[in-house]
Design an enzyme around this catalytic site. Structure first.
Site, PDB file in Angstrom:
ATOM      1  CG  LEU A  36      67.758  31.018 133.271  1.00 46.79           C
ATOM      2  CD1 LEU A  36      68.672  31.757 132.546  1.00 46.79           C
ATOM      3  CD2 LEU A  36      66.785  30.050 132.566  1.00 46.79           C
ATOM      4  N   GLY A  39      75.453  29.994 138.534  1.00 44.63           N
ATOM      5  CA  GLY A  39      76.603  30.370 137.826  1.00 44.63           C
ATOM      6  C   GLY A  39      77.775  30.508 138.902  1.00 44.63           C
ATOM      7  CE1 TYR A  41      83.725  33.762 143.183  1.00 46.60           C
ATOM      8  CE2 TYR A  41      83.741  34.185 140.671  1.00 46.60           C
ATOM      9  CZ  TYR A  41      84.387  33.670 142.002  1.00 46.60           C
ATOM     10  OH  TYR A  41      85.586  33.501 141.698  1.00 46.60           O
ATOM     11  N   GLY A  42      76.954  33.400 141.831  1.00 45.77           N
ATOM     12  CA  GLY A  42      75.615  33.835 142.300  1.00 45.77           C
ATOM     13  C   GLY A  42      74.324  33.106 141.400  1.00 45.77           C
ATOM     14  CB  SER A  43      70.903  32.766 141.916  1.00 34.34           C
ATOM     15  OG  SER A  43      71.202  32.177 143.166  1.00 34.34           O
ATOM     16  CG  ASP A 149      85.940  26.784 134.655  1.00 32.76           C
ATOM     17  OD1 ASP A 149      86.183  25.626 134.430  1.00 32.76           O
ATOM     18  OD2 ASP A 149      84.893  27.020 135.106  1.00 32.76           O
TER      19      ASP A 149
END
EC number: 2.7.11.1
Length: 487
Positions: A36, A39, A41-43, A149
């Site tokens: 998708l 985000g 810190y990661g996929s 955030d």
């Protein structure tokens, strides 16, 4: 695709992964369907839970990432149980990655929808989204948590139109003995003044960000998006609260709602509970009014994916012929695997809100930056170690790095002699810029780029001067806090 899921619901609702599922390898429990995006810190991947048939989102985080931040994100999601907050189902360790299994919101973020449709939202649509978002914030704030955030990129919609808060990569927990936090965190254009000033802040910092998000949904971008982010950081605490570019387009009720969010003094700013009683929110229509825009956005996304897939198939066909000639081992490119990942790149514009000047508001500042080939590792700004110099907010390091990259890219090429050294050029006196008329467009653009390092140097000098006066005051405040039993 997601509309089919509505007609064929899961065999049973997945609430939490059981112990048996958590002891298995994640591939035994889930089928990963497609990537998708990115985000914090990661996929993030779309996957299906084999037992129930339910679609989920899986964030795959490299173990070398900031584990403290990841654990905090999981902890905050684990503690939350609200229809207005993205649910957490469980997590796995797989090789060098941590897999975090979360609720899937098929329509994507509000900023995705704006960008895909190339349209901003109406007041009715904004009111409906704000109502759900405020309920999520009311829940978080009741739990003594600050999201930190809030923006359109972190408000996700499911296919029915329900809005949910997502991406807790920078969220913070308040305790009774720590009523205010002092870390600078979030995305600069949405930051509350007190967050930028590092004078301590609490839950109402999210309310300021919500007001900026309301303007973002109405106008397509937040205030100050057209200026350099570092300038915005200095302007937000000193300027009056921002408002709409064209106030005549909006109702008094909507403008009053935003005005109550964007109160510079946190003590006088409205809470989520109070704003839920605001006439603009109380008169919000049901989620059914969002279905048309969701379907329109999903249709655009599907068409782009199909077009991208056709290009990929054509490329693979051409490459496979070359591979057969070049090497006996690489007979054919793996079509299925390539297709899954490459399809996601159809949203390669980035998942931020529609912005005319990409260089002003880079895609890295948005949560869920949709997968692009040259921005694989970038996501929401991460919180740096709080033991580092408090006088140097984390976002400054980020922007300085981008400036260095820009300078390398820009000045690595041949530059005319007079433009080689920006420090050699003096600002003309009395506004005499007539000589610029004789310059070429290319020279003018290079000169404009050369001004940025000069500006950064001046800003840094001002910051150091300001810090030398401010630090003793902060030290005195901290000393008094330590002597108090309760804040």
């Amino acid at each position: 695709m997601e509309t089919v899921q509505l007609r064929n619901p899961p065999r049973r609702q997945l609430k939490k992964l059981d112990e048996d599922s958590l002891t298995k390898q994640p591939e035994e429990v889930f089928d990963v369907l497609e990537k998708l995006g990115e985000g914090s810190y990661g996929s993030v991947y779309k996957a299906i839970h084999k037992e129930t048939g339910q679609i989920v989102a899986i964030k795959q985080v490299p173990v070398e990432s900031d584990l403290q931040e990841i654990i905090k994100e999981i902890s905050i999601m684990q503690q939350c149980d609200s229809p207005h907050v993205v649910k957490y189902y469980g997590s796995y360790f797989k090789n060098t990655d941590l897999w975090i299994v979360m609720e899937y919101c098929g329509a994507g973020s509000v900023s995705d929808i704006i960008r895909l449709r190339n349209k901003t939202l109406t007041e009715d649509e904004i009111a409906t989204i704000l109502q759900s978002t405020l309920k999520g914030l009311e829940y978080l704030h009741f739990m003594r948590k600050i999201h930190r955030d809030i923006k359109a990129g972190n408000i996700l919609l499911n296919t029915e139109g329900h809005a949910k808060l997502a991406d807790f990569g920078v969220a913070g927990q308040l305790t009774d003995t720590m009523a205010k936090r002092n870390t600078v965190i979030g995305t600069p254009f949405w930051m509350a003044p007190e967050v930028i000033q590092e004078i301590g802040y609490n839950c109402v910092a999210d309310i300021w960000s919500l007001g900026i998000t309301a303007i973002e949904m109405a106008e397509g971008k937040p205030p100050y998006a057209d200026i350099h982010p570092m300038r915005a950081i200095f302007m937000i605490p000193t300027n009056p609260p921002p408002t709409f570019r064209k106030p005549e387009l909006w109702s008094d009720s909507f403008m009053d709602f935003v005005k109550q969010c964007l109160v510079k003094s946190p003590e006088q700013r409205a809470t989520a509970t109070q704003l839920l009683q605001h006439p603009f929110v109380k008169s919000a229509k049901g989620v059914s009014i969002l279905r048309d825009l969701i379907n329109e956005a999903m249709d655009v996304k599907l068409k782009r994916q199909e077009a991208q897939q056709r290009e990929v198939d054509q490329e693979e066909e051409e490459n496979s012929e070359e591979d057969e000639l070049d090497s006996g081992t690489m007979v054919r490119a793996a079509g299925d695997e390539m297709g899954t990942v490459r399809v996601a790149s159809s949203m390669s514009d980035g998942a931020n809100t529609m912005i005319e000047h990409d260089d002003t508001l880079p895609s890295q500042l948005g949560t869920m930056v949709i997968n692009t080939e040259d921005e694989e590792e970038e996501g929401t700004m991460k919180r740096r170690d709080e033991t580092m110099q408090p006088a140097r907010p984390s976002f400054l390091e980020y922007f300085e790095q981008k400036e260095k990259e820009n300078q390398i890219n820009s000045f690595g090429k041949s530059v005319p002699g007079p433009l080689q050294n920006s420090s050699d050029w003096k600002v003309p006196q009395d506004g005499d810029y007539e000589f610029l008329k004789s310059w070429t467009v290319e020279d003018l653009q290079k000169r404009l780029l050369a001004l940025d390092p000069m500006m950064e140097q001046e800003i840094e000098e001002i910051r150091q001067k300001y810090q030398s006066k401010r630090q003793p005051i902060l030290d005195a405040i901290e000393a008094k806090k330590r002597r108090q039993q309760n804040f």
